[in-house]
Design a protein around this motif. Structure first.
Motif: not given
Length: 120
Positions: A37-42, A88-91
């Motif tokens: 899983y991933r969670r990006a800021e916001g 956009e993969d940053t998380a």
């Protein structure tokens, strides 16, 4: 109790690659599924890819052509190979392990997460 440890995150330029690892301290399930899983800021948490103990895989549309999930059962480890990375993969990426215990009960575990940053 199972402990999950993620590793392999870091800073990479757009177009680069990273391989994430999720290692379990021990095997306790008759059958299982591990998800990245991933969670990006916001943004809300999203499922990127998953793999079953039998080897079946699934991917989010954004990851299908660029990411590969795999496992090494002997090492109790699941990998996520990420190529052609985009900003956009940053998380924060973290793994989840769920399955059926030998007792017949269902259980699940979460890792602490590893940061992936794609930037110039």
């Amino acid at each position: 109790q199972v402990q999950l440890v993620e590793s392999g995150g870091g800073l990479v330029q757009p177009g680069g690659s990273l391989r994430l690892s999720c290692a379990a301290s021990r095997s306790v399930f008759v059958s299982s599924e591990t998800g990245w899983y991933r969670r990006a800021e916001g943004k809300e948490r999203e499922l990127v890819a998953s793999i079953t103990s039998g080897g079946g895989t699934s991917y989010a549309d954004s990851a299908k052509a660029r990411f590969t999930i795999s496992r090494d059962n002997a090492k109790n480890t699941v990998y996520l190979q990420m190529n052609s990375l985009k900003p956009e993969d940053t998380a924060v990426y973290y793994c989840n392990l769920k399955g059926v215990l030998y007792s017949g009960r269902f259980d699940y575990y979460w890792g602490q997460g590893t940061q992936v940053t794609v930037s110039s």
